[in-house]
Design a protein around this motif. Structure first.
Motif, short mmCIF file in Angstrom:
data_model
loop_
_atom_site.label_atom_id
_atom_site.label_comp_id
_atom_site.label_asym_id
_atom_site.label_seq_id
_atom_site.Cartn_x
_atom_site.Cartn_y
_atom_site.Cartn_z
N ARG A 42 -12.66 74.89 -0.16
CA ARG A 42 -11.66 75.85 -0.85
C ARG A 42 -10.64 76.37 0.18
N VAL A 43 -11.30 77.02 1.09
CA VAL A 43 -10.32 77.57 2.05
C VAL A 43 -9.43 76.53 2.78
N ALA A 44 -9.83 75.38 3.12
CA ALA A 44 -9.36 74.29 3.83
C ALA A 44 -8.27 73.66 2.81
N ILE A 45 -8.39 73.48 1.50
CA ILE A 45 -7.48 73.22 0.77
C ILE A 45 -6.49 74.24 0.58
N ALA A 46 -6.63 75.60 0.62
CA ALA A 46 -5.70 76.42 0.57
C ALA A 46 -4.78 76.53 1.76
N GLN A 47 -5.38 76.32 2.87
CA GLN A 47 -4.81 76.25 4.18
C GLN A 47 -3.72 75.09 3.87
N LEU A 48 -4.12 73.97 3.64
CA LEU A 48 -3.27 72.68 3.64
C LEU A 48 -2.34 72.65 2.70
N LYS A 49 -2.50 73.46 1.36
CA LYS A 49 -1.23 73.63 0.35
C LYS A 49 -0.35 74.46 1.21
N GLN A 50 -0.74 75.52 1.68
CA GLN A 50 0.20 76.57 2.32
C GLN A 50 1.06 75.74 3.46
N ASP A 51 0.27 74.85 4.47
CA ASP A 51 0.99 74.17 5.34
C ASP A 51 2.27 73.41 4.72
N TYR A 52 1.90 72.52 3.52
CA TYR A 52 2.84 71.83 3.12
C TYR A 52 4.01 72.80 2.47
N GLU A 53 3.60 73.89 1.90
CA GLU A 53 4.83 74.88 1.38
C GLU A 53 5.65 75.22 2.66
N GLN A 54 5.00 75.85 3.92
CA GLN A 54 5.80 76.44 4.55
C GLN A 54 6.67 75.36 5.42
N ARG A 55 6.21 74.01 5.54
CA ARG A 55 7.28 73.13 6.10
C ARG A 55 8.20 72.57 5.03
N ASN A 56 8.25 72.88 3.89
CA ASN A 56 8.98 72.38 2.82
C ASN A 56 8.72 71.00 2.64
N SER A 57 7.52 70.56 2.60
CA SER A 57 7.29 69.41 2.71
C SER A 57 7.47 68.56 1.29
N GLY A 58 7.82 67.48 1.22
CA GLY A 58 8.06 66.47 -0.24
C GLY A 58 6.53 66.33 -0.93
N MET A 59 5.62 66.86 -0.32
CA MET A 59 4.22 66.59 -0.98
C MET A 59 3.78 68.20 -1.39
N SER A 60 2.94 68.17 -2.43
CA SER A 60 2.26 69.45 -2.64
C SER A 60 0.92 69.19 -3.27
N LEU A 61 0.16 70.08 -3.20
CA LEU A 61 -1.25 69.90 -3.97
C LEU A 61 -1.22 70.85 -5.11
N ILE A 62 -1.79 70.31 -6.16
CA ILE A 62 -1.83 70.74 -7.52
C ILE A 62 -3.04 70.56 -8.09
N GLU A 63 -3.64 71.57 -8.69
CA GLU A 63 -4.95 71.62 -9.21
C GLU A 63 -4.76 71.25 -10.55
N ILE A 64 -5.36 70.24 -10.99
CA ILE A 64 -5.32 69.80 -12.41
C ILE A 64 -6.83 69.86 -13.36
N ALA A 65 -6.81 69.81 -14.35
CA ALA A 65 -8.14 69.96 -15.31
C ALA A 65 -9.25 69.04 -14.82
N GLU A 66 -8.87 67.73 -14.65
CA GLU A 66 -9.78 66.76 -14.10
C GLU A 66 -9.82 66.31 -12.76
N GLY A 67 -9.14 66.95 -11.89
CA GLY A 67 -9.19 66.52 -10.51
C GLY A 67 -8.72 67.64 -9.52
#
Length: 67
Positions: A42-67
């Protein structure tokens, strides 16, 4: 867990996400990251998400109900 280990986990998570066409369930990540604790994943996922946000990446991580 040290940053080098978290970086490795982040790399594995990122690779899994990119090769899958469908949402990836947390259980799938746990299966691949055998021996890694839930909180570390979970920490690694949160850091990866933050990495994407900080560099204004065209990708983002989104948690959904089934995945």
């Amino acid at each position: 867990m040290d940053q080098t280990s978290l970086d490795h986990i982040k790399g594995v998570v990122e690779a899994i996400l990119f090769v899958n066409e469908k949402p990836v369930m947390f259980e799938q990540l746990k299966d691949v990251l055998e021996g890694v604790g839930n909180e570390d994943i979970r920490v690694a996922i949160a850091q990866l998400k933050q990495d994407y946000e900080q560099r204004n990446s065209g990708m983002s991580l989104i948690e959904i109900a089934e995945g």
